[in-house]
Each structure stands twice: as C-alpha cells, then as structure tokens.
Design a protein around this motif. Structure first.
Motif, PDB file in Angstrom:
ATOM      1  N   SER A 435      33.016  38.901  17.999  1.00 45.48           N
ATOM      2  CA  SER A 435      33.081  40.342  17.736  1.00 45.48           C
ATOM      3  C   SER A 435      33.275  40.611  16.240  1.00 45.48           C
ATOM      4  O   SER A 435      32.643  41.510  15.676  1.00 45.48           O
ATOM      5  CB  SER A 435      34.233  40.976  18.525  1.00 45.48           C
ATOM      6  N   VAL A 436      34.145  39.822  15.602  1.00 47.97           N
ATOM      7  CA  VAL A 436      34.378  39.976  14.164  1.00 47.97           C
ATOM      8  C   VAL A 436      33.095  39.712  13.394  1.00 47.97           C
ATOM      9  O   VAL A 436      32.746  40.430  12.443  1.00 47.97           O
ATOM     10  CB  VAL A 436      35.513  39.040  13.696  1.00 47.97           C
ATOM     11  N   LYS A 437      32.331  38.678  13.810  1.00 47.03           N
ATOM     12  CA  LYS A 437      31.086  38.344  13.124  1.00 47.03           C
ATOM     13  C   LYS A 437      30.057  39.460  13.268  1.00 47.03           C
ATOM     14  O   LYS A 437      29.392  39.833  12.294  1.00 47.03           O
ATOM     15  CB  LYS A 437      30.527  37.027  13.665  1.00 47.03           C
ATOM     16  N   VAL A 438      29.907  40.009  14.461  1.00 50.11           N
ATOM     17  CA  VAL A 438      28.911  41.063  14.674  1.00 50.11           C
ATOM     18  C   VAL A 438      29.263  42.314  13.873  1.00 50.11           C
ATOM     19  O   VAL A 438      28.427  42.873  13.150  1.00 50.11           O
ATOM     20  CB  VAL A 438      28.789  41.390  16.178  1.00 50.11           C
ATOM     21  N   VAL A 439      30.513  42.757  13.978  1.00 50.35           N
ATOM     22  CA  VAL A 439      30.940  43.958  13.255  1.00 50.35           C
ATOM     23  C   VAL A 439      30.874  43.713  11.742  1.00 50.35           C
ATOM     24  O   VAL A 439      30.379  44.556  10.981  1.00 50.35           O
ATOM     25  CB  VAL A 439      32.359  44.371  13.680  1.00 50.35           C
ATOM     26  N   GLY A 440      31.343  42.544  11.309  1.00 49.53           N
ATOM     27  CA  GLY A 440      31.288  42.222   9.886  1.00 49.53           C
ATOM     28  C   GLY A 440      29.864  42.156   9.368  1.00 49.53           C
ATOM     29  O   GLY A 440      29.576  42.590   8.246  1.00 49.53           O
ATOM     30  N   LEU A 488      31.923  47.423  20.477  1.00 51.56           N
ATOM     31  CA  LEU A 488      33.282  46.997  20.794  1.00 51.56           C
ATOM     32  C   LEU A 488      33.764  47.565  22.125  1.00 51.56           C
ATOM     33  O   LEU A 488      34.603  46.966  22.801  1.00 51.56           O
ATOM     34  CB  LEU A 488      34.233  47.413  19.669  1.00 51.56           C
ATOM     35  N   LEU A 489      33.227  48.706  22.513  1.00 58.13           N
ATOM     36  CA  LEU A 489      33.597  49.293  23.802  1.00 58.13           C
ATOM     37  C   LEU A 489      32.792  48.711  24.961  1.00 58.13           C
ATOM     38  O   LEU A 489      32.951  49.143  26.106  1.00 58.13           O
ATOM     39  CB  LEU A 489      33.419  50.812  23.749  1.00 58.13           C
ATOM     40  N   GLY A 490      31.935  47.736  24.659  1.00 54.86           N
ATOM     41  CA  GLY A 490      31.235  47.005  25.710  1.00 54.86           C
ATOM     42  C   GLY A 490      30.007  47.678  26.272  1.00 54.86           C
ATOM     43  O   GLY A 490      29.528  47.287  27.345  1.00 54.86           O
ATOM     44  N   LEU A 491      29.442  48.674  25.565  1.00 53.72           N
ATOM     45  CA  LEU A 491      28.266  49.345  26.101  1.00 53.72           C
ATOM     46  C   LEU A 491      27.009  48.490  25.985  1.00 53.72           C
ATOM     47  O   LEU A 491      26.001  48.785  26.616  1.00 53.72           O
ATOM     48  CB  LEU A 491      28.056  50.698  25.407  1.00 53.72           C
ATOM     49  N   PHE A 492      27.043  47.455  25.139  1.00 51.72           N
ATOM     50  CA  PHE A 492      25.951  46.479  25.092  1.00 51.72           C
ATOM     51  C   PHE A 492      26.509  45.165  24.562  1.00 51.72           C
ATOM     52  O   PHE A 492      27.601  45.113  23.996  1.00 51.72           O
ATOM     53  CB  PHE A 492      24.787  46.986  24.221  1.00 51.72           C
ATOM     54  N   ARG A 493      25.743  44.098  24.739  1.00 51.42           N
ATOM     55  CA  ARG A 493      26.167  42.767  24.301  1.00 51.42           C
ATOM     56  C   ARG A 493      25.063  42.143  23.461  1.00 51.42           C
ATOM     57  O   ARG A 493      23.886  42.480  23.596  1.00 51.42           O
ATOM     58  CB  ARG A 493      26.463  41.846  25.499  1.00 51.42           C
ATOM     59  N   HIS A 498      29.907  36.533  25.422  1.00 53.06           N
ATOM     60  CA  HIS A 498      30.175  35.985  26.747  1.00 53.06           C
ATOM     61  C   HIS A 498      29.477  36.842  27.807  1.00 53.06           C
ATOM     62  O   HIS A 498      29.162  38.012  27.579  1.00 53.06           O
ATOM     63  CB  HIS A 498      31.688  35.939  27.012  1.00 53.06           C
ATOM     64  N   ASP A 499      29.232  36.238  28.959  1.00 51.62           N
ATOM     65  CA  ASP A 499      28.513  36.945  30.017  1.00 51.62           C
ATOM     66  C   ASP A 499      29.233  38.208  30.454  1.00 51.62           C
ATOM     67  O   ASP A 499      28.621  39.225  30.744  1.00 51.62           O
ATOM     68  CB  ASP A 499      28.307  36.029  31.231  1.00 51.62           C
ATOM     69  N   GLU A 500      30.548  38.140  30.481  1.00 49.16           N
ATOM     70  CA  GLU A 500      31.320  39.302  30.897  1.00 49.16           C
ATOM     71  C   GLU A 500      32.369  39.605  29.835  1.00 49.16           C
ATOM     72  O   GLU A 500      33.311  38.839  29.620  1.00 49.16           O
ATOM     73  CB  GLU A 500      32.009  39.052  32.242  1.00 49.16           C
ATOM     74  N   VAL A 501      32.186  40.676  29.122  1.00 47.92           N
ATOM     75  CA  VAL A 501      33.102  41.059  28.056  1.00 47.92           C
ATOM     76  C   VAL A 501      34.172  41.978  28.633  1.00 47.92           C
ATOM     77  O   VAL A 501      33.864  43.016  29.221  1.00 47.92           O
ATOM     78  CB  VAL A 501      32.350  41.777  26.915  1.00 47.92           C
TER      79      VAL A 501
END
Length: 728
Positions: A435-440, A488-493, A498-501
């Motif tokens: 998550s840190v990598k994607v947002v960063g 971050l709110l899990g609306l997409f991956r 991971h398969d289930e966030v």
C-alpha cells in the motif's frame, strides 16, 4: 550573478559529491578565529593567472583626483590591446555562451554614487567576426576606454577614497579567442577636499537617471544591513548566537514546501531497501542523514566559492536538471506501481554479495544530492547569507552554519528512513508495504509534474503560457488524491495486492483523509480556492501562475487583476516599465522606474526580490501581501518586484529575461549581501537603504516590518529638513 569562465551561470563540474570529504576536513581543521572578510570583494573571484590573457593591459584612473563633496568625478578604465587582437564593446549585462562583451563590477565605489551608465570614448568597429560564424559584432582594436561618472555625496568627510572595480571581458583575433576572464583593476585613489563643491556638476548629477548601489552611501544605523547580512551579524555576536540562529533556520526550513517532494521518495527508497534487506535499514538511514549534512554543506560552500553566490539557485532552476529530476521521480513512481524495476547500472554494483549494500549507499548519496539541489529553490534566509559569505572566500562560519542548518533539516528524514523498517514489523506488513509503494508511486508521479513546470519555465516559457501550469498540476493532484483514497478504502486492487484486502482502522483513516484532500483542493479549479492555512501550504508548491486560480465568482477576475498589464515591447528597459502584476497592490518590474516615481512622489520604495520558482514567494503573495491590513501599508510605498531566476515578461526573448534576472541578482547582493528569495528591501526615495527582511513572514511580522520602514523614512526626512534649515 556573473558568468563563470567556461560556461553558463551555475554550472557545476562533475564529482562535486566527492567534495564532501574536503568540506568536512575543513570543518575539522579551520580555527574558530577565522574572521569575516572586512574589505569589499567582487561578486566573483578573479580568473587564475593561466586564464588572464597577456595580450591586454588594463588600467584605471579618476579625474579630477581631488574634489569636494557634491562634485562629480570621472572614473575611466583603459584597455590596451596587442596588435591583431581586439576587445568587445561594453554591455550592462551581456549574455552569451561564452561571454564576449565587456562589463564591470564596481564592487567598491567608496560611497560615491554612479551617475548614469558606462560610456565609451569612441565608437566601436562593426564587422563580421570569423570566430563567431561571421556574426556582426562590435569591438575595439589597439585601445579602448570606458568612463563612469561618480558623485561625491554631500556631507562626505574630507580624506582619501579608494575606488575598486573588476573588468569582465574576452579578447579574440581573426581566428581564435582567449577564454573569458575577470580581472580586478589597480586601486584608484581620490582625495576628498574640505568644503562644499557641486555647482554645475551637482545639478547634472541630480538630473541624470541612475541606479546607485543603495547602502554604499551614508554610513549610519539605517545602512548596517547593507554591509552585512543577518547571519553575518549573528556571527559577529558570537559562536553560540550564530549556531542557535542556524539551527532555527533549519527548523523553519522544515515547514517550507521546497523539501516536501523528497518525503515520498525517501519513504519509497527505504521501502525498496527494506524489501531487499529484510527491514534492516538503520545503517542506511544513518548514512542518509550524514550524507544530507555532508553534501548540503560541501556543495553549498564549494559551489558558491568556485562559481558565485547565486550559482546554486541558478543550478536548482536549470531546465535540464529539473527535467532529469522529473523523469527520475516519474521512473521511481512507475516502478513502485509495478510497471518496471529500476536498477542501478551493473558497473556501479559490486559482483559480490555486498553489491546490494553498495547499491543502497550509492542511492543514499544520490538522494542526498537531489535533496540538496531541489531545496536550494527555497534559498532559505540563513543559507542565503551563508553562501554569500562563502562566495567571498570565508569558510569557517559558512561550513559551521550550513552543517548546523542541514543537521536540523536531516533529522526528520532520518526518521522517515526508519519508518519502512518499523512498518515491516507490523502485522500483515506485506500488505502495508504494498500500500505504501502504490500510494508513494502515485505521489511521486504528481511531484514530477511540478518539476516539469520548473523545467518548462527554464526552457523559455512564461508561467501563464506553460503547458504544466497550475490548473493542470492541481487537476492531476486532485485526481491522484482521489485515487489514493479509493485504493486505500479497498474499492479496487492492483496486481500485487493480496486477494482479499481487509480495511483496518489505519487504511480507513488515511484513505478518508486522501478523499478529503481531493475534495478540499477541487474548488480551486473553479476559481474559488479554500481560505485556510492548509491551502496556504499547497499554494507554495504549485506553479507560479497559481494566483490566476483565484477569480471572484461571476466577475471573471477583473477586480483581482485591476492594474495588471502585460508588456508588448521587445526592448528590455521598456518592457520592464510596461509589465505590472497585482499582489494586493500593483507591483512594477523596473527598478529605474521605481526610483523615478519615488523621487516624484516622495514615497519610500519597497523591493520584493522574488523568483518564478520560489515556493515561499508564492505563499507570501497569496497569503500575506493581499491581506487588507498589509495592502494599506503597501500603498504607502512604491512597490517593485525584481525576479532573480527568470523575469516573466512574455514579450522578451529567453536571453533577455535571463539578462534582467542576472542584473537583479547582482543588485540584491549589492544591497543586502543575501541571496534569499523572497527578500524585501525598503529604500528612501533617493535610494538609500532603510531596512530589509527575508523569507516567509507571518502577516503580523511583515506588518511590523512595513510600519518600521515607514517610521524610519519619516524620521530621516525630518532629519534632512532639520539639517537643511537649522533655524527650524
């Protein structure tokens, strides 16, 4: 700033990062007794004896050699050139690569006031120059003379005066040229006699349009700031006072927008290092902290000494460097998003098992250098004074001050470097790390857009005509903040999630804040930016045309822009007078025009030394200068903005805008001994310094500064009247 001997302003030779060891060794060996330079020095040091051409002999004289206060004397520079060689015409601020035209740095006029500009004794030869692709140029053969009239200010005490100047020139023959050179001319002695002079000379001086170096005239309490910068004054008060002042400057720098883009790249770099080294990044974090201190100190001192006090500011605004940084941020951002893997070239890595560690150290040094260069766009007040001291050959205080300043600046980055290691120890750290990598990665892509704007301005665009303008950059930031929140709110991956966030409290809170940030910034795209301290911070990191976003609803902006005008002339002197901006009140862009208006209206002058790419300047313009209590005080001044990086006048060529910026740089250093933006200088109507203040200031502090300047100007007016008419 003046040009160096072999390149454009601010260029740096390769390998400056290695100079860290040299600077640290100086820090360890220089004695505390190293004194501040007492004598005035040229803006740039003389060229080495190997560069100075032997085919020209320079001399200087003054006529008459004895005169009274109020008289005007003539200072003359003579160049005798060997047969077959020629020296080029005088230009006030020549541009070119390399320098051809002759000009002068009159760094010690001994309190005399220049009247007008330099004039040549005869017309130059005008013909095609083979050494420059048969370009039509103007030059002199055998002998050339240039003269400058100087007025001895009324009230000057009798006694000797030493006049000192430096010539910057280049000579060529029919087929080749010598490198451009800088040479300080022999001292010239002038004796001021007792009595009052003037007569026709005084009236001629009064009628001439001039730009005297304010602060070099009358010696008094009001002129002290022109003699030494604030940081130099602290150094004179003692080492403890100096250290506390430098540390305070470092704390202030942490809230300035210039360093913010390095926050995500720091976190992202150590996230990747944590993945490679299983979270063991403490050693690299310490190395990063020390590298920031070492590189910031060594680069600040050495670049300023070998080039000029404004070299680092010019380097930080260099279009090629900013293009490189933008592409670097973009590459790191896309790499963190998983598009590709960024790897150092093999020749930088050791084939052994220590290769990854060596790669990490190289990355640490590179990031420290990037932080150093990008942070100099802020030209922090403390740093601005220190690099001027370093440019004048002083080492002890600049090294100690920059090391103290950068230590305070580096500490939060040390904590940021440790953060990924702490995250790796959290439950489900793999999900957090991704998550840190994607947002960063998304944040770094957004940061790249701001650097692209800086590069575009450097290549010649004016802010309002840039592709990467404030509207585009802000739109991208609104979109990125919204995407980060939704992710971050899990609306997409992403492919790497991971398969289930599972949305824990941390992701829920941070995701909500990102969405709130998007909603917060979005109204500014429609002409109604929010009025809050948070928006004040956002303003500082947006492109220079951010003020155009603030348009009164339904009015299209005529009230906000009343008095604003764009230049149409392609003559620099005329265009400066035509161009006017609005920041609370109308600001001109011509120093000469401001002097004329001030003398006619008997108002003091307020100069705002600013920059297109200066984050703190935008914050001052949008959050301080336009406040009602400030505009009322500003209306009591003749206000003028002088840009020191690029002068944003669209009717001029890129070279003309750079020439005007260089002229403004030299004027600022002459007036203040500072290279800080923004920097505010109050002058009397006749161009004498009242007081100055630099950096971002709160409305209360800036109001106090303006009130103080107005009071001092009135006191000086009363003293002048009393001196002229003792009976009253």
């Amino acid at each position: 700033m003046s040009q160096n001997s072999f390149g454009r302003p601010g260029q740096i030779r390769p390998g400056l990062a290695v100079s860290t060891l040299f600077a640290l060794s100086l820090f360890a060996t220089l004695p505390p007794s190293v004194a501040l330079a007492a004598d005035p020095q040229p803006t740039r040091k003389d060229s080495s004896a190997f560069i100075k051409p032997k085919e020209v002999v320079l001399s200087a004289s003054v006529d008459p050699a004895e005169a009274k206060a109020g008289d005007v004397v003539t200072y003359t520079v003579t160049a005798k050139v060997a047969p077959g060689w020629h020296i080029y015409q005088y230009k006030a601020n020549p541009k070119g690569d390399p320098t051809r035209d002759t000009y002068f740095d009159f760094f010690d006029p001994a309190g005399l006031k220049p009247v007008g500009d330099w004039t040549a004794a005869k017309k130059p030869i005008r013909k095609a120059e083979p050494a420059f692709n048969n370009e039509i140029l103007e030059f002199y053969e055998n002998e050339a003379k240039w003269s400058l009239k100087l007025q001895i200010p009324p009230g000057t005490a009798p006694g000797p005066k030493i006049l000192r100047s430096q010539a910057i020139f280049q000579i060529c023959d029919a087929s080749s040229c010598k490198p451009p050179a800088r040479s300080t001319l022999p001292d010239v002695s002038l004796t001021v006699l007792a009595g009052v002079g003037g007569g026709t000379n005084a009236s001629a001086a009064a009628s001439a349009v001039s730009t005297p170096p304010a602060g070099s005239e009358e010696k008094g309490a009001a002129d002290e700031a022109a003699l030494t910068s604030e940081v130099a004054q602290k150094a004179q008060q003692g080492l403890l006072s100096f250290l506390l002042f430098s540390a305070g400057g470092g704390l202030l720098a942490l809230v300035m927008p210039c360093v913010w883009p390095m926050i995500p790249i720091t976190v992202n770099f150590f996230v990747k290092q944590g993945n490679k080294n299983k979270g063991k990044t403490t050693g690299l974090a310490i190395a990063y902290c020390l590298a920031i201190i070492g590189v910031f100190t060594s680069v600040g001192v050495l670049v300023s000494f070998f080039f000029s006090a404004t070299a680092l500011q010019n380097l930080a605004n260099n279009p090629w460097l900013n293009t490189f940084v933008a592409l670097l941020f973009l590459a790191f951002g896309l790499s963190l998003l998983g598009l590709f893997e960024v790897r150092l070239p093999n020749f930088l890595l050791n084939a052994s098992a220590k290769g990854e560690g060596r790669g990490g150290m190289i990355g640490v040094m590179f990031m420290a250098l990037t932080l150093t260069i990008t942070s100099f766009t802020c030209t922090f007040p403390v740093v601005g004074g220190l690099i001027v001291m370093a440019a004048n050959g002083e080492f002890f205080y600049p090294i100690v001050g920059l090391a103290t300043f950068s230590s305070v600046l580096a500490f939060p980055f040390f904590l940021l470097a440790l953060a990924p290691g702490l995250v790796s120890k959290m439950p489900k750290s793999g999900d957090w790390m991704n998550s840190v990598k994607v947002v960063g990665g998304l944040i770094e892509v957004g940061a790249a857009l701001k650097f692209m704007n800086t590069a575009e301005i450097g290549f010649g665009a004016v802010p309002e005509d840039a592709w990467f303008d404030a509207s585009l950059v802000l739109s991208a930031w609104v979109g990125i903040a919204a995407v980060c929140g939704l992710y971050l709110l899990g609306l997409f991956r992403t492919d790497h999630d991971h398969d289930e966030v599972k949305i824990g409290p941390g992701r829920l809170l941070i995701g909500s804040l990102f969405l709130a940030l998007a909603l917060f910034m979005a109204p500014a795209l429609f002409g109604t930016p929010p009025k809050s301290r948070l928006w004040d911070l956002v303003v500082g990191i947006l492109p220079a045309d951010v003020g155009d976003l603030d348009r009164p609803a339904g009015a299209g902006g005529p009230v906000a822009n009343e008095g604003k005008s764009k230049a149409t002339s392609n003559d620099p002197a005329t265009a400066e007078r035509e161009e006017k901006s609005v920041h609370g009140v109308v600001w001109g862009m011509s120093y000469d025009a401001a002097l004329e208006e001030a003398k006619a209206s008997n108002k003091p002058i307020l100069i705002d030394f600013t920059g297109v790419n200066c984050a703190n300047c935008r914050t001052m313009e949008q959050t301080v200068l336009n406040r009602n209590e400030i505009t009322g005080l500003l209306s009591e001044f003749v206000t003028v903005q002088l840009y020191t990086d690029y002068v944003p006048i669209g009717s001029l060529t890129k070279e003309q805008r750079e020439a005007l910026a260089e002229k403004n740089q030299l004027l600022q250093i002459d007036l203040t001994k500072e290279a800080t933006n923004p920097f505010y200088v109050a002058l009397t109507p006749d161009g004498r310094l009242i007081q100055a203040i630099g950096g971002y200031r709160t409305p209360a502090v800036f109001s106090e500064f303006l009130n103080g300047a107005l009071t001092k100007n009135k006191d000086q007016d009363k003293a002048k009247v009393a001196q002229a008419d003792p009976a009253h």
